[in-house]
Design an enzyme around this catalytic site. Structure first.
Site, PDB file in Angstrom:
ATOM      1  CE1 TYR A  90      -4.104  -2.031   4.754  1.00 27.08           C
ATOM      2  CE2 TYR A  90      -3.567   0.240   4.197  1.00 27.08           C
ATOM      3  CZ  TYR A  90      -3.884  -1.048   3.807  1.00 27.08           C
ATOM      4  OH  TYR A  90      -3.978  -1.352   2.474  1.00 27.08           O
ATOM      5  CB  SER A 146      -0.888  -0.009   1.250  1.00 30.30           C
ATOM      6  OG  SER A 146      -1.479   1.255   1.465  1.00 30.30           O
TER       7      SER A 146
END
Length: 355
Positions: free
Chosen positions: A167, A142
């Site tokens: 995350y 990501s």
């Protein structure tokens, strides 16, 4: 680079009912004639499960097998690999979302760390007893790994040691784990740092989808950092194009001077390389929602927006340097934001049957 022909092979895609996963499977079914695709998803209720079911319905094909299961379940993954022996693995299953990781950290440890470890172990043991095993592991990272980096555009050569959310930390961990397994067990692996993916049938927790739901209900949308955020919005078809190309080109297995394998490992950005200001993005979105008939022509947009401070875990800008992707795969995403949001608005009107 090691070329991989996808025909006559089993391709495993985890997170198949997800936004990117379902679009990837659709594309693989279209592009290949003889590939067999195995899809896995745990169908969790992080967001509306009916949307996941809708995506799966579009994948009905005799060459596609869907198996409901959780990558965090080691015995399930071991059975899956033993039965189907995938040649290429694309791991898209993950708990997504920056803000949700603040309130529900356990989900991220289970899916993103334990789940990914199970995938790596299964890839490692796919070579047991002299078998050919997994030819290429492709996995989702990501743009969040760049954290609070000040230098833009973000390059895969930049240090990414300052995550600002759990995350992001789990995604960086995936890259480190994949590197270790590539080095130890010669598993060709490629990590893909996705930049703000959007499009039809996307994730309802993403800003463009959530904004649309709220505007339709007459609620006020909150625009963070007083609108002074920029995002490198990347249309889902552009992401899928990048993934399909990368699946077919694995990092080469080479030996170092010490006689040990050099890790067959790469990481790439996949982004539009064109950051959009959040206020401009919201303006284009409401224009396209009006054009598609989701919102009425006289919608008072100004009365439904509120500028608020930055949220924990967020970053002010994302901006992809895709030069490595262009160099190695001859590809750079390019769908204009208005075109992508137009397709989303038209899909939204049809899916929710807005008169």
């Amino acid at each position: 680079m090691q070329k991989i022909d996808l025909e006559h092979k089993t391709l495993l895609v985890t997170g198949t009912a997800g936004f990117i996963g379902s679009n990837l499977v659709k594309r693989l079914l279209k592009d290949t004639r003889t590939a067999r695709i195995v899809g896995v998803d745990n169908m969790n209720d992080y967001y509306d499960v009916s949307l996941k079911e809708y995506r799966l319905k579009e994948l009905r094909d005799e060459r596609f097998v869907f198996i409901r299961g959780d990558i965090a379940d080691r015995s399930f993954i071991d059975r899956l690999f033993a039965e189907h022996r995938p040649a290429v693995v694309v791991n898209l299953a993950a708990q997504a979302g920056v803000r949700y990781s603040i309130t529900n950290p356990d989900a991220y440890i289970q899916s993103n760390l334990i789940g990914f470890y199970n995938i790596l172990e299964a890839c490692r043991h796919s070579y047991d007893n002299g078998l050919t095993g997994v030819e290429h592991l492709v996995y989702a990272s990501s743009s969040s790994v760049y954290g609070s980096n000040k230098k833009v555009p973000y390059s895969t050569d930049d240090k990414v040691d300052n995550p600002v959310s759990l995350y992001a930390a789990t995604k960086k961990s995936n890259e480190l784990m994949a590197h270790a397994y590539a080095k130890l067990y010669n598993i060709p692996s490629t990590g893909l740092r996705f930049f703000t993916v959007y499009g039809p049938a996307g994730r309802p927790d993403m800003a463009y989808f959530g904004f649309t739901n709220k505007l339709l209900r007459g609620e006020t949308i909150q625009i963070y950092n007083y609108g002074n955020c920029q995002r490198d919005f990347t249309y889902v078809d552009d992401i899928v194009e990048g993934v399909v190309r990368i699946m077919q080109g694995a990092p080469e297995k080479l030996q170092g001077e010490d006689g040990l394998p050099l890790p067959p490992y790469n990481v790439y950005n996949i982004g539009n390389s064109s950051p959009e200001n959040l206020l401009d993005f919201v303006d284009i979105l409401q224009q396209e929602l009006i054009r598609a008939g989701v919102l009425p022509q006289d919608y008072d947009f100004e009365a439904h927006k509120q500028l608020v401070p930055m949220q924990p875990g967020d970053v002010p800008v994302t901006f992809a340097d895709t030069s490595a992707l262009e160099r190695d795969y001859g590809y750079c995403p390019s769908t204009p934001l208005r075109e992508g949001l137009r397709r989303f608005a038209e899909w939204y009107k049809e899916f929710y049957d807005i008169a």
